[in-house]
Write a protein that holds these residues in place. Structure first.
Motif, mmCIF file in Angstrom:
data_model
loop_
_atom_site.group_PDB
_atom_site.id
_atom_site.type_symbol
_atom_site.label_atom_id
_atom_site.label_comp_id
_atom_site.label_asym_id
_atom_site.label_seq_id
_atom_site.Cartn_x
_atom_site.Cartn_y
_atom_site.Cartn_z
ATOM 1 N N UNK A 29 35.105 45.802 60.777
ATOM 2 C CA UNK A 29 33.809 46.396 60.433
ATOM 3 C C UNK A 29 33.975 47.187 59.147
ATOM 4 N N UNK A 30 33.256 46.780 58.098
ATOM 5 C CA UNK A 30 33.359 47.438 56.801
ATOM 6 C C UNK A 30 32.139 48.313 56.538
ATOM 7 N N UNK A 31 32.308 49.278 55.679
ATOM 8 C CA UNK A 31 31.192 50.096 55.250
ATOM 9 C C UNK A 31 30.264 49.264 54.374
ATOM 10 N N UNK A 32 28.959 49.585 54.363
ATOM 11 C CA UNK A 32 28.012 48.799 53.546
ATOM 12 C C UNK A 32 28.421 48.711 52.086
ATOM 13 N N UNK A 33 29.056 49.777 51.580
ATOM 14 C CA UNK A 33 29.417 49.810 50.166
ATOM 15 C C UNK A 33 30.803 49.224 49.877
ATOM 16 N N UNK A 53 33.781 40.787 50.577
ATOM 17 C CA UNK A 53 33.736 39.369 50.220
ATOM 18 C C UNK A 53 35.078 38.894 49.699
ATOM 19 N N UNK A 54 35.757 39.767 48.960
ATOM 20 C CA UNK A 54 37.073 39.424 48.435
ATOM 21 C C UNK A 54 38.055 39.139 49.583
ATOM 22 N N UNK A 55 37.992 39.963 50.631
ATOM 23 C CA UNK A 55 38.873 39.776 51.789
ATOM 24 C C UNK A 55 38.650 38.396 52.412
ATOM 25 N N UNK A 56 37.407 38.003 52.543
ATOM 26 C CA UNK A 56 37.102 36.708 53.154
ATOM 27 C C UNK A 56 37.607 35.557 52.284
ATOM 28 N N UNK A 57 37.344 35.656 50.992
ATOM 29 C CA UNK A 57 37.757 34.581 50.090
ATOM 30 C C UNK A 57 39.268 34.477 50.006
ATOM 31 N N UNK A 76 40.382 33.373 59.938
ATOM 32 C CA UNK A 76 39.023 33.912 59.895
ATOM 33 C C UNK A 76 38.145 33.031 60.772
ATOM 34 N N UNK A 77 37.544 33.620 61.802
ATOM 35 C CA UNK A 77 36.823 32.843 62.807
ATOM 36 C C UNK A 77 35.318 32.878 62.594
ATOM 37 N N UNK A 78 34.789 34.044 62.244
ATOM 38 C CA UNK A 78 33.332 34.175 62.138
ATOM 39 C C UNK A 78 33.003 35.318 61.182
ATOM 40 N N UNK A 79 31.905 35.171 60.448
ATOM 41 C CA UNK A 79 31.486 36.200 59.502
ATOM 42 C C UNK A 79 30.013 36.511 59.715
ATOM 43 N N UNK A 80 29.680 37.810 59.675
ATOM 44 C CA UNK A 80 28.283 38.250 59.679
ATOM 45 C C UNK A 80 28.075 39.118 58.435
ATOM 46 N N UNK A 81 27.730 38.472 57.320
ATOM 47 C CA UNK A 81 27.649 39.208 56.045
ATOM 48 C C UNK A 81 26.661 40.363 56.075
ATOM 49 N N UNK A 82 25.534 40.158 56.764
ATOM 50 C CA UNK A 82 24.514 41.205 56.790
ATOM 51 C C UNK A 82 24.994 42.459 57.510
#
Length: 648
Positions: free
Chosen positions: A367-371, A376-380, A395-401
């Motif tokens: 869980x990341x802070x909004x800022x 995105x860098x971590x995911x890529x 990486x299994x699942x992402x919820x960008x929002x």
């Protein structure tokens, strides 16, 4: 505070809620990471202006008496033996001659807290209270009604016992409900409200109120507090202490052989334990002198599906003592739930990590802070590194929002924690070689395929970043931690300028940039996996090598560091993917050591003072020693930095 007080510690109880533990060891001597609760209390009160210390004893009194005689306070502690037990009020009455001339602080011996005792004493001495109770809002134990002045009212529902009154109750008005912490300061006149023989101190409070005296309170809500009177609360106190000092594993120095031991979760092994079997320890506490013989579950009988070694024994979610085992509910004991999710991790990041059950196995939610700009860098980077066979979590699942991602669970044991248990040098070297094999993939395969990851390709560890690191060192460590003023800023900046230019001139590969033992997880089979790689950049590979081989978190002994450096150089020289020049690489080591160790010290300063994670201060001494060693080889090249480092 100048007025001295007496201290009285209540240590006579049977500890019935802790049985069978207290059939073997009294609760006042229960160890928390090698230190008995009673020792922690005595060390804390040693900072107070104390006249005399008294302790009442009954259950296993000989064991406690023997321990006290061996302790530094032995000669100044007065013991009051009780037979039969006299209760919390009767214990004080029994010591009336000892306590009658001065105010005294009384504390239960099963309380672990960071309550400011000096403030409590000052509050009492500056008040008109006969007794001042340290209280807090603790819903499980709330049973005292106090008014808007903080004065104790008639307990509910009966004068002879205190029952939970719950949050928000109290008969209206400004009366509220709080819990007693087991710590109080009393004026000696209070003793006359206690009868001879057995009594409860609560009855004394009520008699004093009836006679017109004030039983006041000091609200210490927000302070850490634990009553270690049950197995669950004991485990919670231990885990709180582990997290406070930034650890997941404690192994007493007397435990010599961990060769056949695997670990996960929180593991505590106290003095004199024997670990001479093939064991898998997970979320468990081994009490002193435990020789594990019974209560062992062979893992191959548990349908482990080949995850564990055949014949290996599992000890998990329990307190284990000589001849007994107490099972503990993991979620209840860990006490680390946020929104019904189990919080894990002890690092310096602002990110939060939670362990969850998904389809019969565990996963980790990040869980990341909004800022958080690195989300995105971590995911890529994760996707890219996994394509290069670099051992990062799936990486299994992402919820960008929501700025969350679901990852493979790599467990809780970092290389740093794995090294807490004494192991053979040959086994340590084998694991470190595997770690270096993973790093070589980053330095070679990932570098050759960098075009597949534009986010990483454009992130260069250049002059500006290197100068930022040295400024960080000055602001956060030199000034922030050491309080040292810079005598010649211009000359120091010249040194930093030349160092940054030099490091920036070295050949570059993909680097992790924080490749140290706390960011490498050791999974089943002693296989390393890599975390915290979102800061990866294009930079000199020696920066990673010095991060792991000259690591402030763990010192490699007996020439191991040199052998591992030779191993890395040999593997890189043989690698067909990239041309490697050994001489050029060795030249880069010392400047990168200087740069890296200044960055680490700056980080310890930032994390401890700005983020409040004080446990990082324990790595300062080792980090500073490494930096002094670095500059001793470079003082002609960086004379002002040499002057500064020798001042620190």
């Amino acid at each position: 505070m100048h007025e001295k007080v007496n201290i009285f510690i209540l240590a006579a109880g049977l500890g019935e809620r802790l049985r069978p533990i207290t059939d073997y060891i009294p609760k006042s001597l229960l160890p928390i990471l090698g230190k008995p609760v009673l020792q922690s209390i005595l060390e804390k009160i040693s900072t107070l202006p104390t006249k005399k210390i008294g302790i009442n004893l009954h259950h296993k009194k000989e064991m406690i008496e023997k321990w006290i005689k061996q302790f530094n306070f032995g000669g100044s502690i007065h013991l009051f033996f009780e037979d039969p037990l006299l209760g919390t009020g009767g214990a004080l009455k029994n010591a009336e001659e000892f306590l009658k001339d001065d105010g005294f602080l009384v504390q239960n011996s099963d309380i672990v807290s960071d309550i400011d005792l000096e403030k409590l004493i000052e509050s009492h001495l500056s008040s008109e209270n006969l007794v001042t109770l340290a209280v807090h809002d603790h819903q499980e134990f709330n049973n005292l009604f106090i008014d808007e002045r903080g004065l104790l009212q008639h307990p509910h529902p009966s004068p002879s016992s205190l029952s939970p009154c719950g949050r928000g109750q109290g008969g209206g008005g400004t009366v509220r409900c709080v819990a007693f912490t087991g710590i109080a300061v009393c004026s000696p006149e209070f003793l006359k409200y206690l009868p001879e023989g057995f009594s409860n101190v609560v009855d004394g409070w009520l008699k004093a109120i009836k006679a017109g005296h004030r039983i006041g309170t000091l609200d210490v809500s927000g302070c850490y507090w634990s009553d270690v009177g049950t197995p669950v609360s004991y485990v919670r106190a231990i885990i709180h202490e582990l997290r406070r000092i930034g650890e997941t594993v404690y192994i007493h120095p007397s435990v010599k052989d961990c060769e056949n031991v695997e670990m996960d979760g929180y593991v505590v092994v106290e003095k004199g334990c024997r670990l001479d079997k093939d064991l898998f320890l997970r979320n468990c506490i081994l009490l002193p002198e435990t020789d594990i013989e019974s209560h062992l579950t062979p893992l191959f009988e548990r349908g482990a599906g080949g995850i564990f070694n055949k014949g290996e024994f599992l000890i998990e979610n329990c307190i284990h003592g000589p001849g007994f085992k107490i099972d503990i509910n993991e979620a209840e004991a860990l006490g680390l739930l946020e929104n019904n999710l189990l919080l894990i991790g002890t690092g310096g990041s602002d990110r939060k990590y939670y362990r969850v059950e998904r389809t019969g196995s565990t996963r980790v939610i990040m869980k990341c802070l909004p800022e958080d700009a690195d989300f995105q860098r971590h995911l890529e980077y994760t996707r890219f590194f996994r394509r290069q066979s670099i051992p990062v979590p799936e990486l299994i699942e992402v919820k960008p929002e929501e700025k969350t991602a679901l990852f493979e669970d790599l467990g809780d044991i970092s290389l740093y924690s794995w090294l807490k248990c004494q192991r053979k040098q040959s086994e340590i070297e084998k694991v470190y070689r595997r770690v270096l094999d993973a790093l070589i993939l980053i330095h070679t395969v990932a570098t050759e395929n960098i075009s597949e990851c534009p986010l990483l390709q454009n992130k260069v560890f250049d002059y500006e970043h290197l100068r930022w690191e040295t400024d960080y060192f000055v602001e956060r460590f030199v000034k922030g931690i050491r309080g040292v003023s810079i005598r010649n800023p211009s000359a120091l900046n010249d040194d930093f300028h030349r160092l940054a230019l030099k490091v920036d001139s070295f050949p570059k590969t993909v680097i992790h940039r924080d490749f140290q033992s706390q960011n490498i997880m050791i999974t089943k089979g002693r296989l390393p996996r890599i975390l915290d790689y979102q800061g990866a950049r294009i930079g000199p590979p020696a920066y990673d090598i010095v991060s792991i081989l000259w690591d402030p978190y763990y010192r490699l002994e007996g020439g191991l560091g040199e052998r591992l450096l030779d191993y890395y150089i040999g593997r890189m020289s043989e690698n067909p993917v990239r041309i490697f020049n050994e001489g050029d690489f060795i030249e880069t080591l010392l400047p990168c050591r200087l740069q890296r160790h200044m960055q680490a010290l700056g980080a310890y300063g930032f994390l401890s003072t700005v983020k409040g994670k004080r446990h990082f201060l324990k790595y300062v001494l080792r980090g500073l020693r490494l930096l002094k060693e670095d500059i001793s080889f470079s003082k002609k090249e960086y004379p002002e930095l040499d002057n500064l480092v020798n001042e620190l």
